[in-house]
Design an enzyme around this catalytic site. Structure first.
Site, short mmCIF file in Angstrom:
data_model
loop_
_atom_site.label_atom_id
_atom_site.label_comp_id
_atom_site.label_asym_id
_atom_site.label_seq_id
_atom_site.Cartn_x
_atom_site.Cartn_y
_atom_site.Cartn_z
N GLU A 1 9.90 9.99 5.27
CA GLU A 1 8.98 10.13 6.42
C GLU A 1 9.21 9.13 7.55
OE1 GLU A 1 5.12 10.08 4.54
OE2 GLU A 1 5.65 11.73 3.21
N GLU B 1 8.15 18.83 -2.32
CA GLU B 1 6.74 18.52 -2.63
C GLU B 1 5.90 19.76 -2.35
OE1 GLU B 1 5.42 14.87 -0.77
OE2 GLU B 1 7.30 13.85 -1.19
O1 G3I Z 1 -3.56 2.79 -8.16
C1 G3I Z 1 -4.91 2.97 -7.75
C2 G3I Z 1 -5.79 2.78 -8.94
O2 G3I Z 1 -5.70 1.47 -9.40
C3 G3I Z 1 -7.24 3.15 -8.56
O3 G3I Z 1 -8.03 3.14 -9.70
C4 G3I Z 1 -7.30 4.53 -7.94
C5 G3I Z 1 -8.71 4.88 -7.48
O4 G3I Z 1 -8.68 5.83 -6.45
O5 G3I Z 1 -6.44 4.59 -6.83
C6 G3I Z 1 -5.09 4.37 -7.20
O6 G3I Z 1 -4.19 4.54 -6.14
C7 G3I Z 1 -4.09 5.86 -5.62
C8 G3I Z 1 -2.71 6.40 -5.95
O7 G3I Z 1 -2.55 7.64 -5.33
C9 G3I Z 1 -2.49 6.58 -7.45
O8 G3I Z 1 -3.41 7.45 -7.99
C10 G3I Z 1 -4.26 5.76 -4.12
O9 G3I Z 1 -5.61 5.40 -3.84
C11 G3I Z 1 -3.96 7.09 -3.48
O10 G3I Z 1 -3.93 6.91 -2.06
C12 G3I Z 1 -2.58 7.55 -3.92
O11 G3I Z 1 -2.32 8.77 -3.29
C13 G3I Z 1 -0.98 9.24 -3.39
C14 G3I Z 1 -0.35 9.22 -2.00
O12 G3I Z 1 0.95 9.81 -2.06
C15 G3I Z 1 -0.16 7.81 -1.50
O13 G3I Z 1 0.76 7.12 -2.30
C16 G3I Z 1 -1.03 10.64 -3.94
O14 G3I Z 1 -1.47 10.61 -5.29
C17 G3I Z 1 0.35 11.28 -3.88
O15 G3I Z 1 0.26 12.63 -4.22
C18 G3I Z 1 0.91 11.16 -2.46
O16 G3I Z 1 2.23 11.67 -2.46
C19 G3I Z 1 2.87 11.69 -1.18
C20 G3I Z 1 4.35 11.49 -1.40
O17 G3I Z 1 4.56 10.30 -2.13
C21 G3I Z 1 5.10 11.45 -0.07
N1 G3I Z 1 4.82 12.64 0.72
C22 G3I Z 1 3.42 12.96 0.90
C23 G3I Z 1 2.72 13.04 -0.45
C24 G3I Z 1 1.31 13.46 -0.29
O18 G3I Z 1 0.60 12.50 0.41
#
Ligand code: G3I
Length: 373
Positions: free
Chosen positions: A157, A262
């Site tokens: 990205e 994805e």
């Molecule tokens: O790790 C913490 C955990 O400690 C806590 O208990 C929990 C409570 O909400 O949050 C956890 O972190 C979350 C993480 O996912 C793991 O579950 C973050 O808040 C959350 O923002 C994160 O979202 C991910 C996002 O990327 C940001 O990394 C999504 O699951 C994931 O599907 C999404 O994937 C991205 C690709 O990597 C790149 N392209 C877009 C795609 C969708 O956004």
């Protein structure tokens, strides 16, 4: 009389066998020889806690990508302190189950730890320091899984929807060179690993052009790049399939493979016609923007099935150009779409439902792959 009975029994047995066979068809069997069919896996699946999810992965898919555990904020939360427990488990899961293992993602503006870009006074680090940090991160991570992780999303990205550069810290501090440098470091750490550029909304013409230029720059420097990942975060009306096709062909014309990295398809209304996958987007919850919390009406399910089928028809049409199609999650329960761009909604974006059952689209894809539709 006796002969007729035998014939009838044979017919029943034959029909039972055929039926069983068709019921037993799986995505990975039907798509074998066309392209890999993968899924993102989360921590409960990686650790075998979500047993139903794991069963689906093993039965239906032949490739995996880690949804979160290999992002730099998790792998290197503090400088020099790497945390590999979950990533190690992820790779072991892939090996045990004979899956194509992808790493996601080495360089991404999002989910990078804050320390990565600043010095002890909180000021931006110099270009040299950031390059060194990037080199160290990539080298440490890629070397650890050398020969085991088959391909890496090296840069994620970096281009905006209008084709301009995203003003990330990587771009602001290092400049455009951060991309070829990242590909160089990854290749040095594992010369046999495939290397990918990955982005969302790639069907937007201006963004596609921006990505084409990125790929050309990498190629002009004689660096390895194997594929462009078109993140397939679809909505019911974005993108137009013709635009997706145009971008697919534009990337393929560069001599690289295309991967749909994805894939998911939201059925929910989007606030302000919001599409794409910018993780920083966040809108307030409103009941009218969460219309299917009690179940998905049949007509919407059918509409979604038809749109998924149209995309799979496109993927099959270009199977010589596509190396992998990966769903962004196993069941609707797992999907990030339930919480983006509005937290707490009920979406139905994937191929398996909340009871871990295949939706009708699964069999439709299988039939399409077998050339039966
Ligand atoms: O790790 C913490 C955990 O400690 C806590 O208990 C929990 C409570 O909400 O949050 C956890 O972190 C979350 C993480 O996912 C793991 O579950 C973050 O808040 C959350 O923002 C994160 O979202 C991910 C996002 O990327 C940001 O990394 C999504 O699951 C994931 O599907 C999404 O994937 C991205 C690709 O990597 C790149 N392209 C877009 C795609 C969708 O956004």
């Amino acid at each position: 009389m006796r002969n007729s009975i035998i014939i009838v029994i044979c017919c029943i047995l034959l029909s039972a066998c055929t039926k069983t066979k068709s019921n037993e068809s799986t995505l990975k069997d039907a798509l074998n020889g066309k392209f890999l069919i993968g899924t993102a896996i989360n921590i409960p699946q990686t650790f075998g806690i979500d047993t139903l999810g794991v069963e689906i992965v093993k039965k239906q898919f032949n490739a995996i990508v880690p949804e979160n555990c290999m992002k730099s904020m998790f792998l290197q939360p503090e400088e020099g302190n790497f945390y590999f427990d979950e990533a190690d488990k992820y790779v072991a899961f892939g090996e045990t189950n004979n899956l194509w293992i992808t790493g996601h993602c080495l360089v991404w503006h999002s989910q990078a730890p804050a320390w990565f870009f600043i010095d002890e006074n909180g000021n931006d680090v110099s270009r040299e320091v950031l390059i060194e940090r990037m080199r160290n991160h990539i080298t440490t991570v890629v070397s650890r899984y050398k020969g085991r992780i088959k391909g890496w999303d090296v840069v994620n990205e970096a281009i905006m929807d209008d084709g301009s550069w995203r003003q990330s810290k990587f771009y602001q501090i290092i400049g455009e060179d951060f991309i070829p440098l990242a590909f160089q470091f990854a290749h040095e750490a594992d010369p046999d690993a495939e290397l990918y550029y990955n982005d969302y909304s790639t069907a937007i013409a201006a963004k596609c052009e921006g990505i084409v230029n990125v790929v050309k720059t990498i190629q002009e420097k004689s660096l390895r790049i194997d594929a462009v990942g078109m993140q397939g975060h679809l909505t019911m009306d974005f993108p137009a399939i013709e635009d997706f096709e145009k971008s697919l062909l534009a990337f393929s014309a560069l001599g690289v493979k295309v991967m749909i990295t994805e894939l998911d398809l939201t059925v929910l209304p989007s606030p302000n016609n919001f599409a794409g996958a910018d993780v920083s987007a966040n809108f307030d919850f409103k009941k009218e923007l969460n219309p299917y919390s009690d179940g998905l009406p049949e007509d919407i399910e059918l509409k979604q099935q038809n749109r998924y089928a149209d995309f799979f028809k496109l993927f099959l049409k270009y199977q010589d150009k596509i190396s992998r199609v990966t769903l962004w999650g196993v069941t609707d329960n797992d999907s990030w779409r339930n919480d983006w761009p509005i937290p707490g909604r009920t979406d139905y974006a994937l191929l398996f439902d909340r009871n871990s059952q295949p939706k009708p689209i699964v069999n439709e894809i299988i039939q399409l792959a077998k050339g039966k539709e």
